[in-house]
Design a protein around this motif. Structure first.
Motif, PDB file in Angstrom:
ATOM      1  N   PHE A  77     -37.366 -11.481 -31.228  1.00  0.00           N
ATOM      2  CA  PHE A  77     -36.680 -10.632 -30.255  1.00  0.00           C
ATOM      3  C   PHE A  77     -35.451 -11.326 -29.681  1.00  0.00           C
ATOM      4  O   PHE A  77     -34.412 -10.695 -29.480  1.00  0.00           O
ATOM      5  CB  PHE A  77     -37.616 -10.211 -29.128  1.00  0.00           C
ATOM      6  CG  PHE A  77     -38.493  -9.049 -29.494  1.00  0.00           C
ATOM      7  CD1 PHE A  77     -37.949  -7.816 -29.803  1.00  0.00           C
ATOM      8  CD2 PHE A  77     -39.864  -9.192 -29.511  1.00  0.00           C
ATOM      9  CE1 PHE A  77     -38.752  -6.744 -30.141  1.00  0.00           C
ATOM     10  CE2 PHE A  77     -40.683  -8.130 -29.856  1.00  0.00           C
ATOM     11  CZ  PHE A  77     -40.127  -6.904 -30.175  1.00  0.00           C
ATOM     12  N   TYR A  78     -35.546 -12.633 -29.437  1.00  0.00           N
ATOM     13  CA  TYR A  78     -34.396 -13.366 -28.919  1.00  0.00           C
ATOM     14  C   TYR A  78     -33.260 -13.372 -29.943  1.00  0.00           C
ATOM     15  O   TYR A  78     -32.092 -13.187 -29.582  1.00  0.00           O
ATOM     16  CB  TYR A  78     -34.790 -14.799 -28.554  1.00  0.00           C
ATOM     17  CG  TYR A  78     -33.614 -15.637 -28.135  1.00  0.00           C
ATOM     18  CD1 TYR A  78     -33.004 -15.441 -26.902  1.00  0.00           C
ATOM     19  CD2 TYR A  78     -33.090 -16.608 -28.972  1.00  0.00           C
ATOM     20  CE1 TYR A  78     -31.910 -16.184 -26.514  1.00  0.00           C
ATOM     21  CE2 TYR A  78     -32.003 -17.364 -28.604  1.00  0.00           C
ATOM     22  CZ  TYR A  78     -31.417 -17.147 -27.379  1.00  0.00           C
ATOM     23  OH  TYR A  78     -30.327 -17.892 -27.008  1.00  0.00           O
ATOM     24  N   ALA A  79     -33.590 -13.570 -31.213  1.00  0.00           N
ATOM     25  CA  ALA A  79     -32.562 -13.594 -32.254  1.00  0.00           C
ATOM     26  C   ALA A  79     -31.871 -12.237 -32.358  1.00  0.00           C
ATOM     27  O   ALA A  79     -30.639 -12.166 -32.483  1.00  0.00           O
ATOM     28  CB  ALA A  79     -33.185 -13.982 -33.591  1.00  0.00           C
ATOM     29  N   VAL A  80     -32.635 -11.158 -32.293  1.00  0.00           N
ATOM     30  CA  VAL A  80     -32.048  -9.818 -32.354  1.00  0.00           C
ATOM     31  C   VAL A  80     -31.159  -9.579 -31.139  1.00  0.00           C
ATOM     32  O   VAL A  80     -30.044  -9.058 -31.269  1.00  0.00           O
ATOM     33  CB  VAL A  80     -33.155  -8.745 -32.453  1.00  0.00           C
ATOM     34  CG1 VAL A  80     -32.585  -7.352 -32.256  1.00  0.00           C
ATOM     35  CG2 VAL A  80     -33.875  -8.855 -33.784  1.00  0.00           C
ATOM     36  N   TRP A  81     -31.622  -9.975 -29.978  1.00  0.00           N
ATOM     37  CA  TRP A  81     -30.830  -9.804 -28.749  1.00  0.00           C
ATOM     38  C   TRP A  81     -29.518 -10.567 -28.848  1.00  0.00           C
ATOM     39  O   TRP A  81     -28.451 -10.065 -28.479  1.00  0.00           O
ATOM     40  CB  TRP A  81     -31.642 -10.271 -27.548  1.00  0.00           C
ATOM     41  CG  TRP A  81     -30.884 -10.233 -26.270  1.00  0.00           C
ATOM     42  CD1 TRP A  81     -30.614  -9.150 -25.490  1.00  0.00           C
ATOM     43  CD2 TRP A  81     -30.261 -11.347 -25.619  1.00  0.00           C
ATOM     44  NE1 TRP A  81     -29.881  -9.521 -24.396  1.00  0.00           N
ATOM     45  CE2 TRP A  81     -29.650 -10.867 -24.449  1.00  0.00           C
ATOM     46  CE3 TRP A  81     -30.180 -12.698 -25.902  1.00  0.00           C
ATOM     47  CZ2 TRP A  81     -28.955 -11.696 -23.581  1.00  0.00           C
ATOM     48  CZ3 TRP A  81     -29.487 -13.524 -25.041  1.00  0.00           C
ATOM     49  CH2 TRP A  81     -28.885 -13.016 -23.900  1.00  0.00           C
ATOM     50  N   LYS A  86     -23.530 -10.749 -29.607  1.00  0.00           N
ATOM     51  CA  LYS A  86     -22.337 -11.157 -30.370  1.00  0.00           C
ATOM     52  C   LYS A  86     -21.554  -9.940 -30.847  1.00  0.00           C
ATOM     53  O   LYS A  86     -20.324  -9.958 -30.852  1.00  0.00           O
ATOM     54  CB  LYS A  86     -22.728 -12.027 -31.566  1.00  0.00           C
ATOM     55  CG  LYS A  86     -23.111 -13.427 -31.170  1.00  0.00           C
ATOM     56  CD  LYS A  86     -23.415 -14.275 -32.384  1.00  0.00           C
ATOM     57  CE  LYS A  86     -23.792 -15.674 -31.982  1.00  0.00           C
ATOM     58  NZ  LYS A  86     -24.109 -16.528 -33.128  1.00  0.00           N
ATOM     59  N   LYS A  87     -22.274  -8.872 -31.243  1.00  0.00           N
ATOM     60  CA  LYS A  87     -21.585  -7.658 -31.669  1.00  0.00           C
ATOM     61  C   LYS A  87     -20.809  -7.045 -30.512  1.00  0.00           C
ATOM     62  O   LYS A  87     -19.698  -6.564 -30.687  1.00  0.00           O
ATOM     63  CB  LYS A  87     -22.602  -6.630 -32.185  1.00  0.00           C
ATOM     64  CG  LYS A  87     -22.850  -6.695 -33.637  1.00  0.00           C
ATOM     65  CD  LYS A  87     -23.693  -5.501 -34.076  1.00  0.00           C
ATOM     66  CE  LYS A  87     -23.883  -5.514 -35.562  1.00  0.00           C
ATOM     67  NZ  LYS A  87     -24.703  -4.396 -36.026  1.00  0.00           N
ATOM     68  N   VAL A  90     -17.566  -8.943 -30.008  1.00  0.00           N
ATOM     69  CA  VAL A  90     -16.585  -8.673 -31.055  1.00  0.00           C
ATOM     70  C   VAL A  90     -15.917  -7.332 -30.817  1.00  0.00           C
ATOM     71  O   VAL A  90     -14.712  -7.170 -30.983  1.00  0.00           O
ATOM     72  CB  VAL A  90     -17.255  -8.712 -32.452  1.00  0.00           C
ATOM     73  CG1 VAL A  90     -16.299  -8.199 -33.525  1.00  0.00           C
ATOM     74  CG2 VAL A  90     -17.701 -10.133 -32.769  1.00  0.00           C
ATOM     75  N   VAL A  91     -16.693  -6.328 -30.386  1.00  0.00           N
ATOM     76  CA  VAL A  91     -16.152  -4.985 -30.137  1.00  0.00           C
ATOM     77  C   VAL A  91     -15.184  -5.003 -28.973  1.00  0.00           C
ATOM     78  O   VAL A  91     -14.154  -4.342 -29.000  1.00  0.00           O
ATOM     79  CB  VAL A  91     -17.304  -3.975 -29.896  1.00  0.00           C
ATOM     80  CG1 VAL A  91     -16.766  -2.648 -29.416  1.00  0.00           C
ATOM     81  CG2 VAL A  91     -18.123  -3.811 -31.155  1.00  0.00           C
ATOM     82  N   GLN A  92     -15.465  -5.764 -27.970  1.00  0.00           N
ATOM     83  CA  GLN A  92     -14.605  -5.797 -26.779  1.00  0.00           C
ATOM     84  C   GLN A  92     -13.418  -6.639 -27.092  1.00  0.00           C
ATOM     85  O   GLN A  92     -12.376  -6.580 -27.132  1.00  0.00           O
ATOM     86  CB  GLN A  92     -15.335  -6.412 -25.586  1.00  0.00           C
ATOM     87  CG  GLN A  92     -16.439  -5.531 -25.121  1.00  0.00           C
ATOM     88  CD  GLN A  92     -17.233  -6.197 -23.983  1.00  0.00           C
ATOM     89  OE1 GLN A  92     -16.964  -7.322 -23.597  1.00  0.00           O
ATOM     90  NE2 GLN A  92     -18.206  -5.501 -23.483  1.00  0.00           N
TER      91      GLN A  92
END
Length: 92
Positions: A77-81, A86-87, A90-92
């Protein structure tokens, strides 16, 4: 001055924050409770007073074995979070 929509949005955010805080506190209380886990077979074989230290060792072993899957799931869950964060960056 803040408009009604902004006030309402701010109020909802603060309610969500308090709700998250409450669930974290509730989770922490349950997580910190001492667990005494033992299967029926282990209890029957180690129930007499002579094997007190062995019985405690068996209990500790069972608790450690039970904790490993929870730690692994928490890591996933931590890795997915972290990937989602990070996504967002990148979007901002």
């Amino acid at each position: 001055m803040l408009s009604n929509a902004k006030r309402q949005k701010s109020k909802v955010k603060s309610q969500k924050y308090l709700q998250k805080k409450f669930y974290f506190l509730l989770f922490t209380c349950f997580f910190l409770l001492e667990g005494n886990a033992q299967c029926a077979m282990c209890r029957a074989s180690l129930q007499n007073e002579a094997n007190k230290a062995v019985a405690e060792g068996v209990n500790d072993g069972i608790v450690y074995l039970m904790a490993i899957p929870y730690i692994l799931v928490a890591g996933v869950f931590y890795a997915v979070w972290r990937l989602k964060q990070k996504k967002k960056e990148v979007v901002q």
